[in-house]
Design a protein around this motif. Structure first.
Motif, PDB file in Angstrom:
ATOM      1  N   MET A   1     115.772 -11.680  35.937  1.00 63.12           N
ATOM      2  CA  MET A   1     114.867 -12.562  35.268  1.00 63.12           C
ATOM      3  C   MET A   1     113.871 -11.905  34.307  1.00 63.12           C
ATOM      4  SD  MET A   1     115.911 -15.495  35.898  1.00 63.12           S
ATOM      5  CE  MET A   1     114.561 -16.836  35.342  1.00 63.12           C
ATOM      6  N   ARG A   2     113.519 -10.822  34.684  1.00 62.93           N
ATOM      7  CA  ARG A   2     112.502  -9.795  34.083  1.00 62.93           C
ATOM      8  C   ARG A   2     112.758  -9.680  32.575  1.00 62.93           C
ATOM      9  NH1 ARG A   2     109.737  -5.265  37.425  1.00 62.93           N
ATOM     10  NH2 ARG A   2     109.103  -6.937  38.692  1.00 62.93           N
ATOM     11  N   ALA A   3     114.137  -9.373  32.838  1.00 62.44           N
ATOM     12  CA  ALA A   3     114.680  -8.700  31.323  1.00 62.44           C
ATOM     13  C   ALA A   3     114.661  -9.930  30.302  1.00 62.44           C
ATOM     14  CB  ALA A   3     116.119  -8.557  31.443  1.00 62.44           C
ATOM     15  N   HIS A   4     114.527 -11.171  30.805  1.00 58.84           N
ATOM     16  CA  HIS A   4     114.533 -12.336  29.892  1.00 58.84           C
ATOM     17  C   HIS A   4     113.151 -12.634  29.194  1.00 58.84           C
ATOM     18  CE1 HIS A   4     119.022 -13.141  30.105  1.00 58.84           C
ATOM     19  NE2 HIS A   4     118.657 -13.007  31.514  1.00 58.84           N
ATOM     20  N   ARG A   5     112.092 -12.001  30.064  1.00 62.63           N
ATOM     21  CA  ARG A   5     110.669 -12.556  29.556  1.00 62.63           C
ATOM     22  C   ARG A   5     110.541 -11.884  28.072  1.00 62.63           C
ATOM     23  NH1 ARG A   5     106.013 -11.104  33.530  1.00 62.63           N
ATOM     24  NH2 ARG A   5     106.469 -13.125  34.629  1.00 62.63           N
ATOM     25  N   PRO A   6     110.075 -12.647  27.406  1.00 63.59           N
ATOM     26  CA  PRO A   6     109.587 -12.201  25.902  1.00 63.59           C
ATOM     27  C   PRO A   6     108.555 -10.967  26.073  1.00 63.59           C
ATOM     28  CG  PRO A   6     108.710 -14.381  26.157  1.00 63.59           C
ATOM     29  CD  PRO A   6     109.607 -14.087  27.262  1.00 63.59           C
ATOM     30  N   SER A   7     108.587 -10.030  25.447  1.00 64.66           N
ATOM     31  CA  SER A   7     107.844  -9.052  25.534  1.00 64.66           C
ATOM     32  C   SER A   7     106.437  -9.324  24.771  1.00 64.66           C
ATOM     33  CB  SER A   7     108.367  -7.521  24.964  1.00 64.66           C
ATOM     34  OG  SER A   7     108.380  -7.708  23.473  1.00 64.66           O
ATOM     35  N   GLY A   8     105.259  -8.986  25.111  1.00 64.57           N
ATOM     36  CA  GLY A   8     104.161  -9.631  24.379  1.00 64.57           C
ATOM     37  C   GLY A   8     102.937  -9.098  25.308  1.00 64.57           C
ATOM     38  N   ALA A   9     102.004  -9.978  25.218  1.00 64.25           N
ATOM     39  CA  ALA A   9     100.517  -9.483  25.903  1.00 64.25           C
ATOM     40  C   ALA A   9     100.837  -9.283  27.293  1.00 64.25           C
ATOM     41  CB  ALA A   9      99.520 -10.268  25.714  1.00 64.25           C
ATOM     42  N   ARG A  10     101.670 -10.518  27.966  1.00 65.72           N
ATOM     43  CA  ARG A  10     101.704 -10.346  29.375  1.00 65.72           C
ATOM     44  C   ARG A  10     102.534  -9.190  29.953  1.00 65.72           C
ATOM     45  NH1 ARG A  10     103.674 -15.835  31.437  1.00 65.72           N
ATOM     46  NH2 ARG A  10     101.669 -16.880  31.736  1.00 65.72           N
ATOM     47  N   GLY A  11     103.468  -8.869  29.113  1.00 62.30           N
ATOM     48  CA  GLY A  11     104.247  -7.521  29.648  1.00 62.30           C
ATOM     49  C   GLY A  11     103.621  -6.328  29.538  1.00 62.30           C
ATOM     50  N   ALA A  12     102.385  -6.230  28.972  1.00 63.97           N
ATOM     51  CA  ALA A  12     101.845  -4.934  28.896  1.00 63.97           C
ATOM     52  C   ALA A  12     101.056  -4.691  30.241  1.00 63.97           C
ATOM     53  CB  ALA A  12     100.891  -4.994  27.769  1.00 63.97           C
ATOM     54  N   GLY A  13     100.823  -5.601  31.133  1.00 61.85           N
ATOM     55  CA  GLY A  13     100.459  -5.181  32.396  1.00 61.85           C
ATOM     56  C   GLY A  13      99.161  -4.497  32.390  1.00 61.85           C
ATOM     57  N   ALA A  14      98.539  -3.563  32.920  1.00 60.80           N
ATOM     58  CA  ALA A  14      97.191  -3.110  32.842  1.00 60.80           C
ATOM     59  C   ALA A  14      96.700  -2.588  31.680  1.00 60.80           C
ATOM     60  CB  ALA A  14      96.858  -2.478  34.118  1.00 60.80           C
ATOM     61  N   ALA A  15      97.681  -1.983  30.779  1.00 57.59           N
ATOM     62  CA  ALA A  15      97.306  -1.089  29.740  1.00 57.59           C
ATOM     63  C   ALA A  15      96.164  -1.634  28.955  1.00 57.59           C
ATOM     64  CB  ALA A  15      98.465  -0.905  28.906  1.00 57.59           C
ATOM     65  N   PRO A  16      96.212  -2.927  28.501  1.00 52.92           N
ATOM     66  CA  PRO A  16      95.180  -3.275  27.608  1.00 52.92           C
ATOM     67  C   PRO A  16      93.741  -3.164  28.084  1.00 52.92           C
ATOM     68  CG  PRO A  16      96.979  -5.108  27.423  1.00 52.92           C
ATOM     69  CD  PRO A  16      97.092  -3.883  28.658  1.00 52.92           C
ATOM     70  N   TYR A  17      93.678  -3.575  29.407  1.00 53.65           N
ATOM     71  CA  TYR A  17      92.249  -3.398  30.101  1.00 53.65           C
ATOM     72  C   TYR A  17      92.076  -1.946  30.282  1.00 53.65           C
ATOM     73  CZ  TYR A  17      93.417  -8.220  31.114  1.00 53.65           C
ATOM     74  OH  TYR A  17      93.991  -9.558  30.883  1.00 53.65           O
ATOM     75  N   LEU A  18      92.907  -1.114  30.394  1.00 53.22           N
ATOM     76  CA  LEU A  18      92.280   0.267  30.459  1.00 53.22           C
ATOM     77  C   LEU A  18      91.760   0.873  29.190  1.00 53.22           C
ATOM     78  CD1 LEU A  18      93.136   1.782  33.154  1.00 53.22           C
ATOM     79  CD2 LEU A  18      95.002   2.989  32.039  1.00 53.22           C
ATOM     80  N   PHE A  19      92.527   0.191  28.030  1.00 54.17           N
ATOM     81  CA  PHE A  19      91.981   0.855  26.678  1.00 54.17           C
ATOM     82  C   PHE A  19      90.503  -0.039  26.308  1.00 54.17           C
ATOM     83  CE2 PHE A  19      96.729   1.232  25.575  1.00 54.17           C
ATOM     84  CZ  PHE A  19      96.577   2.592  25.538  1.00 54.17           C
ATOM     85  N   LEU A  20      90.458  -1.188  27.127  1.00 52.23           N
ATOM     86  CA  LEU A  20      89.147  -1.795  26.950  1.00 52.23           C
ATOM     87  C   LEU A  20      88.073  -1.268  27.699  1.00 52.23           C
ATOM     88  CD1 LEU A  20      89.750  -5.732  26.438  1.00 52.23           C
ATOM     89  CD2 LEU A  20      88.444  -4.336  25.064  1.00 52.23           C
ATOM     90  N   ALA A  21      88.640  -0.502  29.055  1.00 53.99           N
ATOM     91  CA  ALA A  21      87.301  -0.256  29.819  1.00 53.99           C
ATOM     92  C   ALA A  21      86.271   0.534  29.282  1.00 53.99           C
ATOM     93  CB  ALA A  21      88.201   0.513  30.856  1.00 53.99           C
ATOM     94  N   PRO A  22      86.603   1.614  28.457  1.00 55.96           N
ATOM     95  CA  PRO A  22      85.206   2.360  28.140  1.00 55.96           C
ATOM     96  C   PRO A  22      84.240   1.745  27.443  1.00 55.96           C
ATOM     97  CG  PRO A  22      87.250   3.588  27.429  1.00 55.96           C
ATOM     98  CD  PRO A  22      87.762   2.366  28.057  1.00 55.96           C
ATOM     99  N   ALA A  23      84.852   0.878  26.510  1.00 60.21           N
ATOM    100  CA  ALA A  23      83.824  -0.017  25.545  1.00 60.21           C
ATOM    101  C   ALA A  23      83.108  -1.158  26.603  1.00 60.21           C
ATOM    102  CB  ALA A  23      84.635  -0.965  24.684  1.00 60.21           C
TER     103      ALA A  23
END
Lengths: 301, 437
Positions: A1-23
């Motif tokens: 199922m996972r393979a069918h999920r469209p890649s996007g913001a959701r698929g990125a997992g924790a990464a965006p939050y990690l990038f945001l963390a310092p700011a």
């Protein structure tokens, strides 16, 4: 199922939050926490019992909105706003007018010594505010000013003239910076526009008025907003001039009143409330101005 | 192994004993001795002061007391240092010792920023006169600081120019007013004096001379009487002369004032005993031309003066080394060697009665008046002060704003005194101080 999920913001997992963390961390530590603490202080006050001497005679208690009603009802604060309004009107028009004029002159085709003029005009901005104020202060003082020797007999620190004398210091210091911002924006304009205009028979003056100024609008608005904020925060010039003259009170500008309450009268609590009132007013003024001119500046709907 | 364990246990016991000794030392000890403090190991104290060359004076102490090292942090002085200290005390990291002007001490006490030194200073009281001692006890049983210097006021005048204009040294304020008129009439560029709206301390001293009592304690409440008859009399006297145009209205300590002192267009300065230091740096050209005399009196035959400035050494409530700090403060302000250093290096007029011994030769600037210190001692004996309240900073700031305004608008000086009274009372009421009606 996972393979069918469209890649996007959701698929990125924790990464965006990690990038945001310092700011986010920096913002929380150095902006949000101080603001919240100021707001907390503004709701409190000291309560003294009896003579107020000895241990435990002074407590900090909850004050509700008392500090705010005192700040809003304080005639001195509003008189300070009026003084700053008059001062700001002079500074904004003269400083930005001169900055625009100099930027256009430097950008025009026929100017000589452009490099030298640019540096010479910018130089006062590099002089610290206190130094600039003392420098001008000496020129203003009646008995030490060289103006007297030149036969000019004006009272430059009198009740009627002190606002102009102070505005002069701000204009002297700020014109170069604003000119540089406008000039840099002008240099980014493709030269082909001017060639086209010249082929159509436009003079240098027409090019300046009809092409350069409209293109400069966003930059002009930016410098105006910065200058409005700087004017509301005027503190250095009146504070440094104050020991030299009888005409500047300890509450001449709103920020001076905050300083006086906090560090002369030792009342951090009402100073905190006044700070928040000042911050609110300066937010309203700068966003209000932006809203009014938004359409022209940024071609937004 | 065994011996190792023993050593550890021994060290632990020792450490316990030491920490116990240390804590009892700071809480209960009546008079800290060198032995006690050395048991606690060397301590380093921070000391905020603006006395010139204080680092040199402290170096003498540091050499003799390897266990109590004092670091001087030079301050700008006056109101700024007081505000900075109150803020640091509130933030929890004040210096151990602070130079506290007498008028600021009640504010420090009210903010719980300075320690009660009663237990460590039992034998010190006898070193000072009653008046000065009252300024550090605030009339209570506690001792909040050790007096350092005092500032009895006198009249500094240009002897050479007084002779040139044919003016006698004024004995009363009426004579002073007459002299002001005569001098200004003879040369419109010249003023006998100036009224500074930036120096509340000077005005307070003049009010003290007239017998004002701005604050007093009645039982458990404060009485505020800044607008009493004596103060209004002083205010209207100066207001009248300024309005008449025979006394200038420029503040002290400005480039203009310096210029007027230097070029001889300002002939007198009612100031305190620390005046020579100011004159020698701000008016170097006047060296040997100034002399001192007692302040003019309100009625002939009277003999009184007030205080302008003067400060004490206080210990911060939050200092972990109060005992050591008290020991240093006591040495600095009562030890003969320290007193003589204060005079020669720091140019202060010591508050301790023994300090007189160190005042032998007149200040260099006043070499023309060899009996400078004898005169000063006589004047000092006639000085009277008053109790300062817990919000002097508010009162002094109100003075500056109200008198600035009065000078600008040409309005009455006694109304400005009324504003000072109202502002002070309003601030005390807001804080919750109990006020006597």
């Amino acid at each position: 199922m996972r393979a069918h999920r469209p890649s996007g913001a959701r698929g990125a997992g924790a990464a965006p939050y990690l990038f945001l963390a310092p700011a986010v961390v920096l913002f929380t530590l150095f902006t949000a926490v101080p603001i919240v603490y100021t707001a907390y202080l503004s709701l409190r006050r000291t309560k003294v019992s009896g003579l107020g001497l000895g241990r435990g005679a002074r407590r900090e208690v909850f004050a509700g909105l008392d500090n705010y009603s005192a700040a809003l009802g304080d005639g001195e604060l509003w008189a300070g706003w009026l003084r700053v309004l008059g001062y700001g009107a002079i500074v904004l028009t003269v400083m930005l007018g001169l900055a625009l004029l100099f930027a256009l002159l430097l950008d025009s085709a026929h100017v000589r010594l452009a490099r030298f003029s640019r540096i010479a005009l910018f130089l006062p901005y590099a002089v610290p505010g206190v130094v600039a104020t003392l420098l001008w202060g000496f020129l203003y003082l009646p008995s030490v000013t060289p103006l007297r020797d030149l036969g000019v007999d004006v009272v430059l620190l009198g009740p009627g003239t002190v606002t102009f004398s102070m505005a002069n210091i701000a204009i002297w210091g700020g014109t170069g910076f604003n000119m540089l911002v406008l000039y840099t924006a002008l240099r980014a304009v493709p030269r082909t526009y001017y060639e086209a205009a010249r082929i159509d028979g436009a003079s240098e003056r027409h090019i300046a008025l009809r092409i350069k100024i409209p293109i400069l609008m966003p930059a002009i608005i930016l410098t105006t907003v910065f200058s409005v904020i700087a004017t509301i925060q005027v503190f250095t010039e009146p504070t440094a001039l104050r020991p030299l003259t009888n005409t500047i009170s300890s509450t001449w500008s709103p920020l001076m009143k905050v300083y006086r309450d906090a560090f002369v009268n030792g009342d951090l609590y009402s100073a905190a409330a006044t700070s928040i009132v000042i911050a609110a007013i300066s937010l309203v003024l700068s966003f209000g101005f932006l809203r009014v001119v938004r359409d022209r500046a940024f071609q937004e709907g | 192994m065994r011996s190792g364990r023993l050593a550890v246990a021994g060290a632990a016991v020792l450490a316990l004993a030491l920490s116990a000794g240390c804590s009892s030392g700071s809480q209960e000890s009546a008079a800290p001795t060198a032995a006690q403090t050395s048991a606690a190991g060397p301590v380093t104290l921070t000391y905020w002061s603006w006395v010139p060359n204080m680092d040199k004076i402290v170096a003498v102490w540091n050499k003799a007391h390897p266990d109590i090292q004092v670091n001087v942090s030079k301050q700008a002085g006056g109101d700024d240092a007081a505000a900075k200290f109150l803020t640091a005390a509130k933030a929890g990291n004040p210096p151990d010792l602070i130079q506290a002007e007498y008028q600021m001490l009640p504010s420090f006490v009210a903010a719980d920023a300075v320690a009660d030194l009663t237990s460590g200073t039992a034998q010190v009281k006898g070193e000072f006169g009653e008046g000065v001692w009252g300024l550090v006890t605030l009339g209570t049983d506690a001792v909040y600081a050790i007096p350092q210097d005092s500032g009895p006021m006198m009249l500094y005048y240009r002897k050479d120019l007084f002779e040139k204009f044919g003016v006698e040294v004024p004995k009363t304020w009426d004579e002073y007013a007459e002299a002001a008129r005569a001098v200004h009439k003879a040369d419109p560029k010249v003023y006998l004096g100036t009224f500074s709206s930036k120096d509340p301390g000077s005005f307070a001293g003049l009010a003290q001379q007239a017998g004002a009592q701005w604050w007093s304690i009645q039982g458990e409440s404060w009485k505020v009487a800044i607008d009493d008859a004596a103060t209004k009399k002083v205010a209207d006297y100066w207001g009248g002369l300024v309005k008449e145009g025979v006394i200038d209205d420029q503040p002290y300590f400005t480039p203009e004032w310096n210029k007027a002192l230097n070029d001889g267009t300002l002939l007198t300065w009612p100031s305190a005993v620390w005046g020579p230091g100011v004159l020698s740096s701000n008016a170097p050209k006047g060296k040997g031309k100034w002399e001192i005399a007692p302040l003019p009196q309100w009625s002939a035959g009277e003999n009184a003066t007030g205080f302008w400035g003067g400060s004490s050494t206080a210990v911060a409530q939050k200092s972990p080394n109060q005992a050591a700090a008290t020991q240093f403060a006591t040495w600095l302000n009562t030890d003969p060697e320290a007193l003589s250093l204060l005079v020669t290096e720091g140019a202060v007029y010591p508050a301790a009665t023994k300090g007189g011994a160190a005042l032998t030769s007149a200040p260099d600037y006043f070499s023309n008046q060899p009996d400078f210190w004898q005169q000063t001692a006589a004047i000092s004996a006639t000085a009277r002060g008053f109790t300062f309240g817990p919000d002097v900073n508010v009162t002094y700031n109100a003075f500056k704003d109200a008198f600035d305004k009065a000078l600008q608008n040409g309005s009455s000086f006694s109304d400005a005194v009324g504003v000072m009274q109202e502002t002070t009372v309003a601030d005390m009421q807001k804080s919750g101080f109990q006020l006597a009606r």
